[in-house]
Write a protein that holds these residues in place. Structure first.
Motif, PDB file in Angstrom:
ATOM      1  N   ARG A  44       0.832  -1.211   0.000  1.00  0.00           N
ATOM      2  CA  ARG A  44       0.000   0.000   0.000  1.00  0.00           C
ATOM      3  C   ARG A  44       0.859   1.250   0.000  1.00  0.00           C
ATOM      4  NH1 ARG A  44      -3.025  -2.923   4.224  1.00  0.00           N
ATOM      5  NH2 ARG A  44      -4.767  -3.867   3.154  1.00  0.00           N
ATOM      6  N   ASP A  45       0.299   2.330  -0.534  1.00  0.00           N
ATOM      7  CA  ASP A  45       0.968   3.623  -0.465  1.00  0.00           C
ATOM      8  C   ASP A  45       1.018   4.026   0.999  1.00  0.00           C
ATOM      9  OD1 ASP A  45       0.385   6.876  -2.024  1.00  0.00           O
ATOM     10  OD2 ASP A  45       2.023   6.110  -0.821  1.00  0.00           O
ATOM     11  N   GLY A  46       2.147   4.395   1.452  1.00  0.00           N
ATOM     12  CA  GLY A  46       2.268   4.809   2.837  1.00  0.00           C
ATOM     13  C   GLY A  46       3.578   4.343   3.412  1.00  0.00           C
ATOM     14  N   GLN A  47       3.600   4.237   4.720  1.00  0.00           N
ATOM     15  CA  GLN A  47       4.827   3.880   5.403  1.00  0.00           C
ATOM     16  C   GLN A  47       4.665   2.546   6.105  1.00  0.00           C
ATOM     17  OE1 GLN A  47       6.471   6.043   8.978  1.00  0.00           O
ATOM     18  NE2 GLN A  47       7.657   6.987   7.313  1.00  0.00           N
ATOM     19  N   VAL A  48       5.677   1.715   6.025  1.00  0.00           N
ATOM     20  CA  VAL A  48       5.699   0.455   6.768  1.00  0.00           C
ATOM     21  C   VAL A  48       6.907   0.481   7.695  1.00  0.00           C
ATOM     22  CG1 VAL A  48       4.484  -0.934   5.051  1.00  0.00           C
ATOM     23  CG2 VAL A  48       6.965  -0.777   4.960  1.00  0.00           C
ATOM     24  N   ARG A  49       6.759  -0.170   8.841  1.00  0.00           N
ATOM     25  CA  ARG A  49       7.856  -0.273   9.813  1.00  0.00           C
ATOM     26  C   ARG A  49       7.990  -1.726  10.223  1.00  0.00           C
ATOM     27  NH1 ARG A  49       9.067   4.703  11.856  1.00  0.00           N
ATOM     28  NH2 ARG A  49       7.499   6.299  11.545  1.00  0.00           N
TER      29      ARG A  49
END
Length: 174
Positions: A75-80
């Motif tokens: 997905r568009d966005g940030q992953v951690r």
């Protein structure tokens, strides 16, 4: 058709050999980015569970580790992702992502910021954390190499809550 299958098998073998040499250089030393000369035909968005299992098996044979490969968040966005005891390979299979790695390797601090595009691979040493800013079309695979090959990661969506779809779906368990 057999000629095409033979060429694909040869490309896959050359890719794995390149990857093994890359891992030999970076193993337990530092994060790194791998730009393969030979593309593996199975590192693609439509790869099925059987193909991912074959990839994990071959990588395990070359490295001597148990390997578990899972699909990452697309997905568009940030992953951690939290630090794990396994070595991690991020295979960018579609789109792009800005990846950040931080931690300590052999008591020395390490940081890396890189942009991965489709076909490129990022190595993350054990006990390092990592995150990514992903494009809307981004897709990646995570290969965990280690005695337990356990992800134990947390992926987050832009709002900071865990991805309800479960970003780490196991494709291989040894």
């Amino acid at each position: 058709m057999p000629e095409k299958q033979g060429a694909a098998a040869e490309a896959a073998e050359l890719h794995h050999r390149e990857l093994a040499l890359f891992l030999d250089v970076h193993h337990d030393r530092s994060p790194g980015v791998f730009w393969p000369d030979h593309e593996h035909p199975a590192y693609r968005p439509a790869a099925g569970a059987a193909e991912l299992e074959l990839l994990a098996d071959r990588l395990g044979v070359l490295t001597g580790y148990a390997v578990r490969t899972v699909r990452g968040v697309g997905r568009d966005g940030q992953v951690r992702y939290e630090a794990v005891d396994s070595h991690v390979m991020v295979h960018q299979i579609a789109g792009a992502g800005e990846w950040y790695v931080a931690g300590s390797v052999n008591a020395a601090p390490v940081t890396l910021r890189c942009r991965l595009r489709a076909g490129e691979i990022l190595y993350i040493p054990p006990r390092c954390t990592w995150r990514a800013d992903l494009s809307p079309t981004s897709q990646h695979l995570l290969s965990y190499l280690g005695p337990t090959a356990s992800p134990g990661t947390t992926a987050e969506t832009p709002g900071g809550s865990p991805d309800p779809g479960g970003p780490d779906r196991p494709a291989r368990r040894r």
